[in-house]
Scaffold this active site. Structure first.
Site, PDB file in Angstrom:
ATOM      1  N   CYS A  99       8.959   8.047  19.617  1.00  0.00           N
ATOM      2  CA  CYS A  99      10.001   8.701  20.396  1.00  0.00           C
ATOM      3  C   CYS A  99      10.784   9.644  19.492  1.00  0.00           C
ATOM      4  O   CYS A  99      11.095   9.336  18.364  1.00  0.00           O
ATOM      5  CB  CYS A  99      10.954   7.662  20.960  1.00  0.00           C
ATOM      6  SG  CYS A  99      10.155   6.545  22.092  1.00  0.00           S
TER       7      CYS A  99
ATOM      8  N   HIS B 185      -0.821  -7.674   3.426  1.00  0.00           N
ATOM      9  CA  HIS B 185      -0.570  -8.225   4.757  1.00  0.00           C
ATOM     10  C   HIS B 185      -1.541  -7.712   5.823  1.00  0.00           C
ATOM     11  O   HIS B 185      -1.534  -8.211   6.946  1.00  0.00           O
ATOM     12  CB  HIS B 185       0.877  -7.981   5.183  1.00  0.00           C
ATOM     13  CG  HIS B 185       1.173  -6.565   5.586  1.00  0.00           C
ATOM     14  ND1 HIS B 185       1.156  -6.150   6.890  1.00  0.00           N
ATOM     15  CD2 HIS B 185       1.509  -5.469   4.843  1.00  0.00           C
ATOM     16  CE1 HIS B 185       1.462  -4.857   6.946  1.00  0.00           C
ATOM     17  NE2 HIS B 185       1.686  -4.436   5.726  1.00  0.00           N
TER      18      HIS B 185
ATOM     19  N   THR C 249       9.109  -7.498 -12.538  1.00  0.00           N
ATOM     20  CA  THR C 249       8.600  -8.863 -12.593  1.00  0.00           C
ATOM     21  C   THR C 249       7.588  -9.093 -11.474  1.00  0.00           C
ATOM     22  O   THR C 249       7.846  -8.741 -10.320  1.00  0.00           O
ATOM     23  CB  THR C 249       9.760  -9.869 -12.465  1.00  0.00           C
ATOM     24  OG1 THR C 249      10.665  -9.658 -13.544  1.00  0.00           O
ATOM     25  CG2 THR C 249       9.249 -11.302 -12.485  1.00  0.00           C
TER      26      THR C 249
ATOM     27  N   ALA D 236       0.824  -1.208   0.000  1.00  0.00           N
ATOM     28  CA  ALA D 236       0.000   0.000   0.000  1.00  0.00           C
ATOM     29  C   ALA D 236       0.860   1.261   0.000  1.00  0.00           C
ATOM     30  O   ALA D 236       0.464   2.291  -0.555  1.00  0.00           O
ATOM     31  CB  ALA D 236      -0.934  -0.001   1.203  1.00  0.00           C
TER      32      ALA D 236
ATOM     33  N   ASN E 292      -5.830   3.916  10.688  1.00  0.00           N
ATOM     34  CA  ASN E 292      -5.148   2.798  11.322  1.00  0.00           C
ATOM     35  C   ASN E 292      -4.976   2.942  12.829  1.00  0.00           C
ATOM     36  O   ASN E 292      -4.744   1.960  13.521  1.00  0.00           O
ATOM     37  CB  ASN E 292      -3.774   2.588  10.683  1.00  0.00           C
ATOM     38  CG  ASN E 292      -2.985   3.876  10.603  1.00  0.00           C
ATOM     39  OD1 ASN E 292      -3.455   4.859  10.045  1.00  0.00           O
ATOM     40  ND2 ASN E 292      -1.785   3.881  11.133  1.00  0.00           N
TER      41      ASN E 292
END
Lengths: 138, 394
Positions: free
Chosen positions: B332, B208, B246, B78, B158
Site C-alpha cells: 500500500c 529462518h 559477539t 540474509a 521470493n
C-alpha cells in the site's frame, strides 16, 4: 518479501465486510421498478464501484452495487447502500464522502474510497435526473 | 472440518517455524547451566566449548552448499549479508565509484542497498526479467562494463519462485573478471547448491527461511580466488574481519542444525513441496479465471505458487481469509495500492498484479491443510466475485 502495511480494519469496516448489505438478487417486489446505474473509479486502478438504484415516484426503493476494490471500498459501498435505501432520490440525501469515511473510521489514506462511492451514487442520480435509464440492472 | 482456531499456514516463503529438532539443539546453549559462554573467550573451557559449537555449525552450513567451512561468515540474516556483499564490494579499498548489475525482481534488501549505492555516486543497471521471471545470461553479459565490480542475482525469487541459472550467469561474470553475488535466502535447501563447482564469489543465506531461528544468517565469501570486500561492521575483527560482533551461539547452532537437516531432506522436502503446490494449483484452478504468475514448473522452486484471480482485489481477499495465512505482493502506498513490483517487472497488468496471492508450502504442510485452504480460498473468491462488476452495467 517486503512487508505490506496491512492495517487493522475498524470495527465498522469489518462488520460491513463480514455482512455486506444489499447484495444478491433483487427482491421480487422490486422487479417491476425502473433501475438506474452509475459508476465511479476504474478497474485498472483496483477501485471501481457501480450502483444500481430501483426508483419509484422519486424514492429509492432498492439498492444494489458491484464493487472491485479493497476492504474500505467494499465497506463504503455497503454502508452507503444501506444509508440511501428508502430515501428520496436526490443528491442532498447522499452523505458526503467525508461523512462516510468518518462513520466507517477509515484511515486518511482510504478517504478516497468513500468519495468514490459518493461519486458513484451521485452519478446514478444524475443519470436518473437526465432521464438516462439503462437496462434493468442485476 | 478444521478447528476454526487453527490457521492454515501457507506463507513459508515469508518465514518457517523452527524445526523441533532445531529447538532441541539450541536449548543447551541458553541458560546458566548451558553452554552460554562467549565463543571468542577461548581462554577458558566454557568459551572453547561455545567456539566448537560455532565451528560445527559453520561446517554444517558449508556442507549444504558445497563450501569450505572457513568460507562461511555469520551475520544477523540474509539482509545483512546482502548489504555486506553490495556495500563491501562497491566501497572496497577506496576504489572510487563503480558499476553494479542486478535485476528488477530482487528482494528489497538488494534493491534498497543498490539505490543507496546510487545515492553514493555508484551506477547501477537493473535488468528487466523475461516474462517468466528469468534473467538470461546474455543479458548479464551485455550489461557488464569496464567499471562493473559486481553482479547480484538471486537464486530463487521470493514472490514467483523463479530459479535463476546462476551457473551460466556465474560463468559469464568469471569470464569478464567481475564478482558474482547470489542471494540464496529463498533457494538454500530448496534447490541443490554446490559452490565447489559454481562460479559464485559471494552468497547470502537466511536461517529462518529454512526452519532455523530468526535473527541469524550466513554469508559465503570465496577464498580462492580471493574476494576482497570491506566490512560494514567494525569492532573486534570477528569472522575473518568481515563481521565484528559477539556470535550468537544458540542461533548459530540452530541455523547449523537446520542446514544439516535440510541437506539430509533436500530431495524429500522438494518432492513434498512440489506435490502439495500441484495439489493446491489443481484445486484452485477449478474456480476458473485463475492464472499462474511466473515460470512453468521446470524453472520454479516447488514451494512457491503465485496465482492471480480474475475479478478480485487480493487485499480484500486476505481480510476474508481468516483461517489461511498467505500473502500478496502488493504494498500500500498512500491513497493507492501499488501492485507488486515483481509482478509488474515481469510485465503483468496492474489488475492482474493486484489480484495475486503468493502461496508457499513447507515441511509441516499437510494434504489436509491444502484441501482446507482450497475450500476457504475458493469460498472467499466466489463471494467476492459475486459482488464484482460485470463488463457493462445491466
Amino acid at each position: 518479501m517486503a512487508e505490506s502495511p496491512f492495517r487493522p480494519l475498524s470495527g465498522a469496516v469489518q462488520e460491513h465486510l463480514a455482512h455486506p448489505r444489499n447484495t444478491g438478487p433483487w427482491p421480487t417486489e422490486l422487479a417491476h421498478l425502473t433501475r438506474v446505474a452509475g459508476e465511479a473509479g476504474s478497474r485498472t486502478s483496483g477501485a471501481f464501484v457501480r450502483f444500481y438504484l430501483a426508483l419509484e415516484a422519486g424514492q429509492i426503493r432498492g439498492v444494489r452495487y458491484e464493487v472491485l476494490g479493497g476492504p474500505s471500498l467494499m465497506a463504503a459501498a455497503s454502508w452507503l447502500s444501506e444509508c440511501i435505501c428508502n430515501k428520496r432520490a436526490s443528491p442532498d440525501q447522499v452523505p458526503p464522502g467525508m461523512d462516510i469515511a468518518r462513520e466507517l473510521e477509515l484511515e486518511r489514506s482510504e478517504h478516497g474510497m468513500a468519495l468514490l462511492v459518493e461519486d458513484a451514487v451521485l452519478q446514478v442520480l444524475k443519470q436518473a435526473g437526465n432521464g438516462r435509464i439503462s437496462k434493468q440492472g442485476s | 472440518m478444521h478447528s476454526p482456531k487453527k490457521v492454515i499456514y501457507l506463507d513459508y516463503a515469508a518465514t518457517t517455524p523452527v524445526d523441533p529438532i532445531v529447538v532441541e539443539a539450541m536449548l543447551p546453549y541458553l541458560g546458566p547451566e548451558g553452554c552460554f559462554a562467549n565463543p571468542a573467550s577461548v581462554s577458558h573451557a566454557a568459551g572453547r566449548s561455545a567456539r566448537e559449537a560455532v565451528e560445527n555449525a559453520r561446517a554444517q552450513i558449508a556442507g549444504l552448499v558445497g563450501a569450505q567451512p572457513e568460507e562461511i561468515i555469520f551475520t544477523s540474516g540474509a539482509t545483512e549479508s546482502d548489504n555486506l556483499a553490495l556495500q563491501g564490494v562497491m566501497h572496497c579499498c577506496h576504489g572510487g565509484k563503480g558499476h553494479l548489475v542486478t535485476e528488477k525482481c530482487e528482494h528489497k534488501a538488494i534493491l534498497d542497498t543498490a539505490h543507496a549505492l546510487e545515492d553514493d555516486g555508484h551506477s547501477v543497471t537493473y535488468l528487466t526479467p523475461q516474462p517468466d521471471g528469468r534473467i538470461l545470461p546474455a543479458q548479464v553479459a551485455d550489461a557488464i562494463r569496464e567499471d562493473t565490480r559486481l553482479v547480484s542475482i538471486m537464486l530463487v525469487n521470493n514472490e514467483i519462485g523463479v530459479i535463476q541459472d546462476i551457473a551460466a550467469i556465474g560463468a559469464e561474470c568469471r569470464k569478464r573478471g567481475v564478482l558474482f553475488h547470489v542471494d540464496a535466502a529463498q533457494g538454500a535447501g530448496k534447490v541443490p547448491i554446490n559452490l565447489a563447482e559454481l562460479q559464485v564469489d559471494l552468497m547470502s543465506f537466511s536461517g529462518h527461511k529454512l526452519y532455523g531461528p530468526k535473527g541469524i544468517g550466513a554469508f559465503y565469501v570465496r577464498k580462492s580466488p580471493e574476494v576482497r570486500l570491506d566490512a560494514c561492521m567494525h569492532g573486534g575483527g570477528h569472522e575473518r574481519g568481515f563481521r565484528s560482533g559477539t556470535l550468537a551461539t544458540h542461533q548459530i547452532v540452530g541455523m547449523g542444525k537446520a542446514f544439516e537437516i535440510a541437506r539430509e531432506r533436500l530431495a524429500a522436502d522438494a518432492t513434498h513441496n512440489r506435490v502439495l503446490t500441484q495439489r493446491l494449483r489443481d484445486g484452485l484452478m477449478k474456480l476458473g479465471g485463475v492464472h499462474i504468475n511466473g515460470p512453468e514448473e521446470a524453472h520454479r522452486a516447488g514451494h512457491i505458487l503465485n496465482l492471480s484471480f480474475d475479478d478480485i482485489v487480493s487485499d480484500t481477499l486476505l481480510y476474508l481469509l481468516t483461517d489461511v495465512a498467505v500473502s500478496t505482493g502488493s504494498a500500500c502506498s498512500s491513497a493507492s495500492r501499488a501492485p507488486s513490483y515483481v509482478l509488474k517487472a515481469i510485465g503483468l497488468s496492474d489488475e492482474r498484479a493486484r489480484s495475486s496471492l503468493r502461496l508457499s508450502v513447507g515441511r509441516f504442510t499437510t494434504e489436509q491443510d491444502i484441501d482446507h485452504a482450497i475450500e476457504h480460498i475458493s469460498a472467499a473468491v466466489t463471494r467476492l466475485r459475486s459482488m464484482a462488476p460485470r463488463a457493462k452495467a445491466g
